[in-house]
Design an enzyme around this catalytic site. Structure first.
Site, mmCIF file in Angstrom:
data_model
loop_
_atom_site.group_PDB
_atom_site.id
_atom_site.type_symbol
_atom_site.label_atom_id
_atom_site.label_comp_id
_atom_site.label_asym_id
_atom_site.label_seq_id
_atom_site.Cartn_x
_atom_site.Cartn_y
_atom_site.Cartn_z
ATOM 1 N N ASP A 1 2.025 10.032 13.555
ATOM 2 C CA ASP A 1 2.067 7.989 13.379
ATOM 3 C C ASP A 1 4.019 8.492 13.526
ATOM 4 O OD1 ASP A 1 2.408 9.398 11.100
ATOM 5 O OD2 ASP A 1 1.894 7.324 10.509
ATOM 6 N N ASP B 1 1.834 11.529 8.861
ATOM 7 C CA ASP B 1 1.253 11.726 7.749
ATOM 8 C C ASP B 1 -0.189 11.582 8.405
ATOM 9 O OD1 ASP B 1 1.523 8.886 7.844
ATOM 10 O OD2 ASP B 1 1.476 8.834 5.307
ATOM 11 N N ARG B 2 -0.448 10.970 9.575
ATOM 12 C CA ARG B 2 -1.275 9.832 9.899
ATOM 13 C C ARG B 2 -1.971 11.322 11.049
ATOM 14 N NH1 ARG B 2 -2.915 3.948 10.907
ATOM 15 N NH2 ARG B 2 -1.933 4.175 8.208
ATOM 16 N N LYS C 1 -0.906 12.375 3.073
ATOM 17 C CA LYS C 1 -1.612 12.844 3.968
ATOM 18 C C LYS C 1 -0.579 13.441 5.152
ATOM 19 C CE LYS C 1 -1.709 7.725 6.109
ATOM 20 N NZ LYS C 1 -0.923 7.296 5.018
ATOM 21 N N GLU D 1 -8.665 9.229 4.311
ATOM 22 C CA GLU D 1 -8.494 7.570 4.636
ATOM 23 C C GLU D 1 -9.598 7.817 5.965
ATOM 24 O OE1 GLU D 1 -6.228 4.881 1.831
ATOM 25 O OE2 GLU D 1 -5.030 6.459 3.017
ATOM 26 N N GLU D 2 -10.308 6.621 6.093
ATOM 27 C CA GLU D 2 -10.685 5.820 7.173
ATOM 28 C C GLU D 2 -9.228 6.063 8.598
ATOM 29 O OE1 GLU D 2 -9.180 2.898 8.571
ATOM 30 O OE2 GLU D 2 -8.386 2.518 6.321
ATOM 31 N N SER E 1 5.989 4.206 8.733
ATOM 32 C CA SER E 1 5.053 4.335 9.360
ATOM 33 C C SER E 1 4.703 4.129 10.385
ATOM 34 C CB SER E 1 3.607 4.028 8.146
ATOM 35 O OG SER E 1 2.800 5.560 8.847
ATOM 36 N N HIS E 2 3.810 3.756 10.362
ATOM 37 C CA HIS E 2 2.981 3.279 12.136
ATOM 38 C C HIS E 2 3.262 2.176 12.593
ATOM 39 C CE1 HIS E 2 0.600 2.089 8.989
ATOM 40 N NE2 HIS E 2 -0.111 0.656 9.998
ATOM 41 N N THR F 1 1.253 -1.391 0.283
ATOM 42 C CA THR F 1 -0.078 -0.039 0.279
ATOM 43 C C THR F 1 0.763 0.770 0.462
ATOM 44 O OG1 THR F 1 -1.578 -1.604 1.403
ATOM 45 C CG2 THR F 1 -2.209 1.548 1.361
ATOM 46 N N ARG G 1 7.724 -2.700 2.900
ATOM 47 C CA ARG G 1 7.717 -2.537 3.908
ATOM 48 C C ARG G 1 8.482 -3.797 4.829
ATOM 49 N NH1 ARG G 1 2.823 1.200 6.680
ATOM 50 N NH2 ARG G 1 4.029 2.668 5.090
ATOM 51 N N ASP H 1 5.553 8.512 10.594
ATOM 52 C CA ASP H 1 6.166 9.575 9.696
ATOM 53 C C ASP H 1 5.591 10.651 9.479
ATOM 54 O OD1 ASP H 1 4.214 7.995 8.450
ATOM 55 O OD2 ASP H 1 5.034 8.507 6.014
ATOM 56 N N ARG I 1 -8.836 -6.204 7.830
ATOM 57 C CA ARG I 1 -9.888 -5.094 7.795
ATOM 58 C C ARG I 1 -11.097 -5.377 7.828
ATOM 59 N NH1 ARG I 1 -5.243 -2.470 9.145
ATOM 60 N NH2 ARG I 1 -3.066 -2.220 8.380
ATOM 61 N N LYS J 1 10.268 4.270 0.425
ATOM 62 C CA LYS J 1 9.432 4.342 -0.554
ATOM 63 C C LYS J 1 9.582 5.408 -1.669
ATOM 64 C CE LYS J 1 6.175 6.649 0.723
ATOM 65 N NZ LYS J 1 4.521 7.293 1.323
HETATM 66 C C1 VG1 Z 1 -2.703 0.879 5.776
HETATM 67 C C2 VG1 Z 1 -3.959 1.893 5.766
HETATM 68 C C3 VG1 Z 1 -4.148 2.799 4.229
HETATM 69 C C4 VG1 Z 1 -2.898 3.633 4.457
HETATM 70 C C5 VG1 Z 1 -1.689 3.105 4.528
HETATM 71 C C6 VG1 Z 1 -0.111 3.276 4.851
HETATM 72 O O1 VG1 Z 1 -3.205 0.794 4.349
HETATM 73 O O2 VG1 Z 1 -5.607 1.000 5.505
HETATM 74 O O3 VG1 Z 1 -5.570 3.543 4.208
HETATM 75 O O4 VG1 Z 1 -2.852 4.928 3.526
HETATM 76 O O5 VG1 Z 1 -1.583 1.898 5.585
HETATM 77 O O6 VG1 Z 1 -0.684 4.694 5.931
HETATM 78 P P1 VG1 Z 1 -3.329 -0.873 5.288
HETATM 79 O O7 VG1 Z 1 -2.997 -1.877 3.391
HETATM 80 O O8 VG1 Z 1 -2.582 -1.492 6.175
HETATM 81 O O9 VG1 Z 1 -5.238 -1.442 5.370
HETATM 82 V V1 VG1 Z 1 0.791 4.783 6.815
HETATM 83 O O10 VG1 Z 1 0.186 6.477 7.836
HETATM 84 O O11 VG1 Z 1 1.441 3.891 7.148
HETATM 85 O O12 VG1 Z 1 2.115 6.172 5.434
HETATM 86 CO CO CO Z 2 2.096 7.439 8.171
#
Ligand code: VG1
Ligand code: CO
Length: 544
Positions: free
Chosen positions: A277, A281-282, A376, A363-364, A113-114, A18, A22, A279, A497, A126
């Protein structure tokens, strides 16, 4: 400059998900693993000679090593210049801005990221394109194909760059400019928001807590919230980026920010709480006695954006990922502007933003942003909220309630089942997909009639590309939805999910407990997909 060509053998698992590649740090530490992937990226790009590459990361463990490797390889592959954040730091939105602002060819964002960090945690790489956003699928596919056949990579024999030293250095024949990671980003925020009004809000006694989760947003939040906007010192918590995030899990949700949530629910708590988070972006937004779901936050920000100077003339359109609730759709309808539904992942918003068809995206999963960058942006969302509060002079709770009273409420929850057996998860999704054609028209209980059931396929209206199998959706005639998809960012096993949504009209009941309001849909989704039964779990790993 002596370019070295090093022989290597391909890995078969370098498929970006996504949001980039990672994996566990232990996977990235395999011989030539990083070099292979970076070379696969460089080999997939045309015309990099003499161009500028931006590099930055969230400060997690292994960032420093990978940055030095990337700089040497960029030089060997012919880039003319690398711009890198001091100490290797750049939040994801700041990296996007730097790429755009300095008209770089692209950038490398080093982050998972998270996901947790540290030697036993995760790492990620990325690639972002010159427009500032995550590489579209055409590029990530090409990188993956290249990674499967790679036989050599290029580097140079040069010492490490002094990443703590702002200014210009050389790596071989390539210029390396170490920049302050905050300055350009903070200046951009100042053009979008009424800093004076927000400063007045703080001066009037409005209180806030911001949890940077020992990750990248610390330096940004200190500089913007405390130094420029005058929020008292101590407003920003956990504000120093640490390689292991203080052993925390830098995911700003109600599990990892539970203490902040509890504090906001007490009378002594501050007026406003927020977090970001790994990086940056959240965003997590909590008002006193009011948690704002990211889907509602998107709708609210879109409905109120015009109150901030950067969006004074209104917004041209909204885009949301498919699993995100339809709350924003109602705002778009009222404003008479375009609304787009895209697959999960920010890379799908880029074309719409570039084409000027949308201004705000969300995004949710706690991601919101606008056309100011192509990612984001956690702090951006916090600042827009503060700007709206400063103008409306109302609490978060009041603003949310008024919104529901005019648009209705989309009750919404996401249930994550993390690290489940990948084979079980795959079969589960396949079985549910097979049931879909037979579901349409069926009635479940009193008021749940299936209106459509499909696997989401996106047609990009700008470049005409198609992305299939983006998540199963079962929609009901009353607007309720069940969505199920497999995560593309997890690194161990599979993460399922499950997204649930139900609409309650403007004059309906807006004060129900979310899990209760969605109870019938939760039960039905178990009946159709059997997640708990098949995985042996009694409850989701995370409920948001
Ligand atoms: C998750 C979220 C998605 C987001 C992605 C990257 O992906 O659901 O909405 O864009 O993380 O976010 P997934 O495929 O695990 O559902 V982040 O903050 O990692 O850059
Ligand atoms: Co992030």
């Amino acid at each position: 400059m002596m370019i070295q060509t090093i022989k290597t053998t391909p890995y078969s698992d370098q498929k970006p998900g996504t949001s980039g590649l990672r994996k566990r740090v232990t996977v990235f530490k395999q011989p030539h693993y990083i070099e292979n992937f970076l070379q696969a990226i460089f080999d997939s790009l045309d015309g990099i000679a003499g161009q500028t590459l931006v590099i930055g990361g969230d400060g997690r463990y292994y960032n420093d090593v990978v940055i030095q490797t990337a700089i040497r390889m960029a030089a060997a592959n012919g880039f003319g210049k690398v711009m890198v954040g001091q100490n290797g730091l750049l939040s994801t939105p700041a990296a996007s801005h730097v790429i755009r602002h300095y008209k770089a060819f692209g950038g490398l964002v080093l982050s998972a990221s998270h996901n947790p960090g540290g030697p036993d945690g995760d790492f990620g790489i990325k690639y972002n394109i010159g427009k500032g956003g995550p590489a579209p699928e055409a590029i990530t596919e090409a990188v993956y194909e290249r990674s499967k056949v790679i036989e050599r990579y290029k580097t140079i024999d040069a010492p490490d760059v002094a990443l703590q030293q702002i200014g210009t250095q050389m790596s071989g024949d390539m210029v390396v400019e170490v920049i302050d990671p905050v300055t350009d980003y903070a200046a951009l925020m100042e053009t979008l928001f009424d800093f004076e009004a927000i400063a007045k809000l703080f001066a009037s006694g409005f209180t806030m807590t911001f949890d940077a989760m020992n990750a990248i947003t610390g330096p940004y939040a200190h500089a913007i919230l405390e130094d420029r906007l005058g929020a008292p010192k101590g407003t920003v918590k956990n504000g120093t980026p640490l390689p292991d995030f203080g052993k925390g899990h830098p995911d700003p949700n109600l599990v990892y920010c539970k203490d902040m949530f509890d504090l906001l629910m007490t009378p002594e708590g501050p007026d406003f709480g927020a977090a970001s988070d790994g990086d940056g972006d959240r965003n997590l937004i909590i008002g006193k006695n009011r948690f704002v779901t990211p889907s509602d936050s998107l709708a609210l920000l879109a409905a109120n954006a015009h109150l901030a100077p950067g969006y004074r003339d209104g917004i041209v359109g909204i885009a949301r990922s498919m699993p995100t609730s339809a709350a924003a759709d109602r705002v778009a309808e009222k404003l008479g502007i375009e609304m787009h539904e895209t697959p999960t992942g920010w890379k799908f918003f880029g074309n719409l933003l570039d084409a000027g068809r949308v201004t705000i995206c969300g995004e949710e999963s706690a991601g919101t942003g606008s056309d100011h960058v192509r990612e984001k942006d956690g702090l951006w969302a916090v600042l827009l909220w503060l700007n709206i509060i400063a103008v409306r002079q109302q609490s978060v709770d009041q603003i949310v309630r008024e919104h529901w009273a005019s648009y209705g409420r989309n009750y919404y929850t996401r249930h994550d089942y993390e690290e489940v057996d990948a084979a079980i998860a795959g079969t589960l999704v396949d079985d549910l997909r097979a049931q879909l054609p037979g579901l349409v028209g069926q009635n479940f209980g009193e008021d749940l009639q299936v209106a459509y059931a499909d696997d989401f396929k996106y047609h990009d209206p700008v470049d005409g590309s198609t992305s299939a199998k983006q998540g199963i959706r079962i929609g009901f005639t009353d607007g309720s939805r069940i969505v199920l998809r497999l995560s593309g960012t997890g690194t161990v096993g599979a993460t399922l999910r499950l997204y649930l949504e139900r609409y309650e009209a403007a004059d309906g009941r807006h004060d129900l407990d979310t899990q209760v309001a969605l109870g019938p849909l939760i039960a039905l989704s178990e009946r159709l997909a059997g997640i708990q039964q098949r995985t042996g779990r009694d409850e989701p790993s995370v409920i948001t």
